[in-house]
Design a protein around this motif. Structure first.
Motif, PDB file in Angstrom:
ATOM      1  N   ASP A 159       0.838  -1.203   0.000  1.00  0.00           N
ATOM      2  CA  ASP A 159       0.000   0.000   0.000  1.00  0.00           C
ATOM      3  C   ASP A 159       0.875   1.257   0.000  1.00  0.00           C
ATOM      4  N   ARG A 175       0.174   4.150   0.554  1.00  0.00           N
ATOM      5  CA  ARG A 175      -0.140   5.149   1.575  1.00  0.00           C
ATOM      6  C   ARG A 175       0.684   4.947   2.844  1.00  0.00           C
ATOM      7  N   TYR A 176       1.230   3.726   3.040  1.00  0.00           N
ATOM      8  CA  TYR A 176       2.160   3.542   4.164  1.00  0.00           C
ATOM      9  C   TYR A 176       3.331   4.493   4.007  1.00  0.00           C
ATOM     10  N   LEU A 178       3.498   7.155   2.077  1.00  0.00           N
ATOM     11  CA  LEU A 178       3.067   8.549   2.117  1.00  0.00           C
ATOM     12  C   LEU A 178       2.887   8.997   3.563  1.00  0.00           C
ATOM     13  N   THR A 179       2.296   8.119   4.381  1.00  0.00           N
ATOM     14  CA  THR A 179       2.110   8.447   5.789  1.00  0.00           C
ATOM     15  C   THR A 179       3.453   8.718   6.452  1.00  0.00           C
ATOM     16  N   ALA A 180       4.407   7.824   6.204  1.00  0.00           N
ATOM     17  CA  ALA A 180       5.723   8.008   6.812  1.00  0.00           C
ATOM     18  C   ALA A 180       6.377   9.283   6.302  1.00  0.00           C
ATOM     19  N   GLN A 181       6.148   9.606   5.024  1.00  0.00           N
ATOM     20  CA  GLN A 181       6.718  10.838   4.473  1.00  0.00           C
ATOM     21  C   GLN A 181       6.142  12.055   5.181  1.00  0.00           C
ATOM     22  N   THR A 182       4.828  12.049   5.381  1.00  0.00           N
ATOM     23  CA  THR A 182       4.227  13.213   6.021  1.00  0.00           C
ATOM     24  C   THR A 182       4.658  13.299   7.490  1.00  0.00           C
ATOM     25  N   LEU A 183       5.042  12.155   8.061  1.00  0.00           N
ATOM     26  CA  LEU A 183       5.541  12.208   9.433  1.00  0.00           C
ATOM     27  C   LEU A 183       6.976  12.719   9.465  1.00  0.00           C
ATOM     28  N   GLY A 184       7.549  12.949   8.293  1.00  0.00           N
ATOM     29  CA  GLY A 184       8.860  13.588   8.237  1.00  0.00           C
ATOM     30  C   GLY A 184      10.010  12.672   7.876  1.00  0.00           C
ATOM     31  N   TYR A 185       9.734  11.490   7.335  1.00  0.00           N
ATOM     32  CA  TYR A 185      10.815  10.557   7.008  1.00  0.00           C
ATOM     33  C   TYR A 185      11.180  10.664   5.541  1.00  0.00           C
ATOM     34  N   ARG A 234      12.994   1.415   7.384  1.00  0.00           N
ATOM     35  CA  ARG A 234      12.145   1.301   8.566  1.00  0.00           C
ATOM     36  C   ARG A 234      10.771   0.725   8.249  1.00  0.00           C
ATOM     37  N   ILE A 235      10.285   0.950   7.038  1.00  0.00           N
ATOM     38  CA  ILE A 235       8.919   0.516   6.722  1.00  0.00           C
ATOM     39  C   ILE A 235       8.911  -0.592   5.671  1.00  0.00           C
ATOM     40  N   PRO A 250      11.080  -4.030   6.485  1.00  0.00           N
ATOM     41  CA  PRO A 250      10.469  -4.868   7.529  1.00  0.00           C
ATOM     42  C   PRO A 250       9.122  -5.463   7.124  1.00  0.00           C
ATOM     43  N   ILE A 251       8.273  -4.665   6.479  1.00  0.00           N
ATOM     44  CA  ILE A 251       6.960  -5.201   6.112  1.00  0.00           C
ATOM     45  C   ILE A 251       7.115  -6.306   5.076  1.00  0.00           C
TER      46      ILE A 251
END
Lengths: 585, 220
Positions: A472, A474-475, A477-484, A492-493, A496-497
């Motif tokens: 997905d 959006r995983y 994208l979510t991490a990007q918006t959290l600043g990664y 990190r994402i 591991p997934i």
């Protein structure tokens, strides 16, 4: 990251293309290393005068096509009869392990089963056959190459089956099947109308790869095919091993002919595809016209035809299921003979089981076994690790650039991936050998790892690709918006997934590398030996117990890594229910 | 936002939009699917696909972020799915948001903020839990807390309520709006559900109107 795709292409395709180029030039007489600079057709002419050439080519074509057609027929029949049902699932569990077993191990096991002193003759001797000694069918025991075809079918059915399963899930065809059945089509009709066309699209390249392999492989040809006429790959190997250097130009022209052979075979297959498609369309039109004109058969005729149809349908169901199960059983039998032989001490004909067992062979021959096993592992681990990193970087780059890439360029990339699987291994490896010889570079471990990587990479890419792309977005994208940043997200994402698919792809790479025979033999020129090359070298006339030991190691080493690939994610993610079930493959 | 326009193959989806969103204010964009809601949000995030053309400046607290990459924009984004990272525990998911920008934040401080965030979401003691063991409403609340812990300067809500069933939706909506006001984040909510728009109490625009009209600058 940006450089990953071009670097991968460079490492992966350049050797293949150079190999092909380097084999074409000597074929027309240009061979600087031997001071041959003039174009001449002498090598080809000499080759064409070789006895048995035509019969060898015809025999190769016949057995290669037979193996491919039979494998395809079994797989499509299974899917037509049982698509979307539980039978497919249970067949998957039976066939998937066979995929990890190298061709050579299956071929050797089949040899143990069907040889004149093999297990089948043993269980019916002396009660039925009356044989108290192995029959003397040693002179050309199998003129039609039936065992050769059988061994290939046992290996290719699991491969095509799993490819079809993956393709079907990607196309969401189980749903299409149910929808079509809702319109009143039978399951089989629904399969042929709505599933097969897209399924075949996705299976075309793997089928070409199977066809090319069936036409050109060395390992099964050496173990099981008859000597007269020889299969073309063996014919080529004999020329290649000839002591006279001039013969190398003849070998080069034979390699060139092998490439042509595969191209012609694929062209024939493609024409058959088109023809069948046209005929199918015509038949559908005919049916429609008949319906439109009201020229339907009367009800009595219809009744007969529907009951015949029913019987036919049942018959195909049964034969599809039976052939699938037969493949599993033969495969399992063949492989289970390997450990039996390796632990046999005394096993006289016609006893069905060894009279005495011992583990002496493993202890005595351990030094002989350990060294090739070590090299096999080293090659497999190094080649798979390199290929996995390259594939992961390419896929990461692809997902980052997803929007800039058109579907078309992706399709092209897929075509390139199949290149080393379609171009005959023997031919381009021979070309690489000529090239290395010309620039006076001796074959070393790195070149061997590189050669293994060329064959491992397509499988890893195909196995990993779908999982990577299906993650997905959006995983991320979510991490990007959290600043990664992208790189941190990858570690990190994404990784591991995708741990399970990554490890599965790695294990697949190991399995492919362990099974490889041609690169070790053609490039290694006898200086390197792996468990596969040893097993095949010993196959004719060697100690059966030692052959059994090598072939057994071949079969269990990849299995070990597949088990690890299943276990590690379970242990690492034991507290995460979603991750445990997170498996696409 | 100054003069934001987005078009696909020459068809305008958003025409020259000028908008100011104050801290703690919720502005609602309404529209059916295909009206350009998602494209609008992806333009704000900086992930507009190249098949679309966007123009216009995005300014937060006087900083022009239009040309910054996504991870530098400090935009919070919530989808209809919770998108909790399945390989991390609930607590790790929250800590993930805290670790992004701060390089040397000590473990103790992170643990404290995570505990506090869980308390605020009525999920005290859930830090070690596996996200997949949570109910839909609980996951949604964790997702909001994770988003806010990163201290976004703008919050974008992409139909975050549409997956939840009606009673849950009401409560969750209240929870989100309360958080937005508490943290004083300028918020843009995109939805097709009039009830969401009603509950927000904020300004409403319909995407269909955005495609043709030019809205005046400085509208508050």
């Amino acid at each position: 990251m940006k450089f990953a795709p071009p670097v991968t292409l460079l490492l992966f395709l350049v050797p293949v293309l150079c190999g092909v180029g380097a084999v074409l030039l000597p074929a027309v007489g240009y061979f600087p290393a031997l001071d041959l600079y003039e174009l001449s057709f002498a090598p080809i002419k000499t080759l064409l005068r070789t006895p048995h050439l035509t019969s060898s080519i015809l025999f190769t074509m016949r057995s290669g096509f037979s193996a491919t057609v039979i494998s395809c027929a079994i797989v499509f029949a299974i899917f037509a009869s049982f698509s979307g049902g539980g039978v497919i699932r249970s067949l998957r569990f039976m066939l998937a392990p066979l995929l990890s077993v190298p061709h050579a191990a299956v071929a050797l096991g089949i040899g143990f089963l069907f040889a004149p002193s093999g297990w089948f003759i043993r269980i019916i001797s002396p009660s039925i056959t009356g044989f108290s000694e192995p029959p003397l069918w040693l002179i050309n025991p199998d003129p039609y190459g039936i065992l050769y075809i059988l061994a290939l079918v046992i290996k290719e059915v699991p491969f095509l089956f799993l490819i079809a399963l993956a393709a079907q899930n990607a196309d969401n065809s189980p749903k299409a099947l149910i929808t079509a059945q809702g319109f009143g089509y039978s399951r089989r009709a629904a399969f042929f109308h709505v599933v097969l066309p897209t399924l075949y699209q996705r299976m075309r390249l793997p089928i070409y790869a199977v066809l090319a392999f069936s036409l050109t492989n060395l390992e099964v040809a050496i173990t099981l095919a008859p000597n007269r006429p020889p299969l073309f790959s063996r014919f080529l190997l004999d020329l290649y091993n000839a002591p006279n250097l001039i013969e190398q130009t003849i070998a080069a022209s034979a390699a060139f002919i092998q490439i042509l052979l595969v191209l012609i075979a694929i062209a024939i297959w493609r024409s058959a595809e088109i023809l069948i498609h046209k005929v199918w369309r015509l038949m559908l039109m005919q049916k429609k016209i008949m319906q439109y004109n009201g020229t339907q058969k009367n009800t009595a005729q219809q009744k007969i035809s529907s009951s015949t149809k029913y019987i036919c349908a049942k018959a195909t169901d049964i034969s599809a299921g039976a052939s699938g199960i037969a493949v599993c059983i033969l495969g399992v039998l063949a492989i289970s003979l390997l450990p039996i032989w390796s632990f046999a001490k005394v096993w006289r004909f016609p006893a069905a089981m060894p009279q005495e067992w011992s583990s002496n062979l493993w202890l005595e021959a351990s030094s002989r076994i350990l060294e090739p096993w070590g090299l096999s592992l080293l090659l497999a681990l190094a080649a798979s690790a390199c290929a996995l990193v390259l594939c992961a970087l390419c896929l990461e780059q692809e997902t980052r650039n997803k929007n800039n890439m058109t579907e078309k360029s992706l399709d092209k990339a897929i075509f390139l991936l199949y290149l080393p699987l379609v171009i005959p291994q023997t031919s381009f490896l021979f070309g690489i050998q000529i090239l290395l010889f010309s620039i006076a570079v001796p074959v070393n471990l790195i070149i061997l790892i590189w050669a293994h990587m060329i064959f491992v990479l397509p499988y890893i890419f195909i196995s990993l690709g779908d999982n990577w792309r299906e993650l997905d977005k959006r995983y991320k994208l979510t991490a990007q918006t959290l600043g990664y940043s992208d790189n941190r997200i990858m570690f990190r994402i994404t990784i591991p997934i995708l741990l399970k698919p990554l490890l599965t792809a790695f294990a697949l790479g190991i399995a492919v590398s362990i099974a490889l025979y041609a690169p070790t033999v053609l490039l290694g020129a006898g200086r390197f030996s792996t468990i596969t090359s040893e097993a095949i070298a010993l196959a004719s006339g060697g100690d059966r117990r030692l052959v059994g030991a090598f072939a057994l190691l071949q079969a269990i080493t990849p299995c070990f890594f597949f088990v690890l690939a299943l276990l590690i994610p379970h242990i690492v993610w034991r507290k995460r229910a979603f991750m445990a079930g997170y498996s696409y493959s | 936002m100054l003069g934001v326009s987005i078009s696909i193959d020459g068809n305008r989806l958003v025409q020259n939009l000028n908008l100011r969103v104050a801290s703690g204010e919720i502005v609602v964009f309404m529209g059916a699917s295909g009206s350009g809601k998602s494209s609008f949000l992806s333009y704000l995030c900086g992930t507009l696909p190249p098949s679309l053309q966007g123009s216009g400046r995005i300014i937060i607290d006087g900083d022009d972020i239009t040309s910054l990459p996504v991870h530098m924009r400090r935009i919070g984004l919530l989808f209809q799915d919770d998108l909790l990272f399945p390989h991390m525990s609930v607590g790790e998911n929250l800590a993930f948001a805290l670790r992004a920008r701060t390089t040397k934040k000590n473990k103790e401080a992170i643990r404290k903020s995570v505990t506090l965030a869980l308390q605020q979401a009525d999920l005290a003691g859930f830090a070690e839990r596996d996200p997949s063991s949570l109910s839909g409403g609980q996951k949604a609340r964790v997702s909001v807390m994770r988003c806010l812990l990163a201290q976004p300067r703008v919050l974008l809500l992409d139909e975050p309520f549409s997956r939840l069933d009606i009673p849950l939706r009401k409560n969750f909506r209240k929870f989100v709006f309360r958080k937005v006001i508490e943290q004083r984040v300028p918020t843009i909510l995109v939805t097709h559900d009039p009830a969401d728009a009603q509950a927000s109490g904020g300004k409403k625009f319909s995407m269909e109107r955005l495609a043709i009209e030019k809205l005046p600058l400085g509208e508050k």
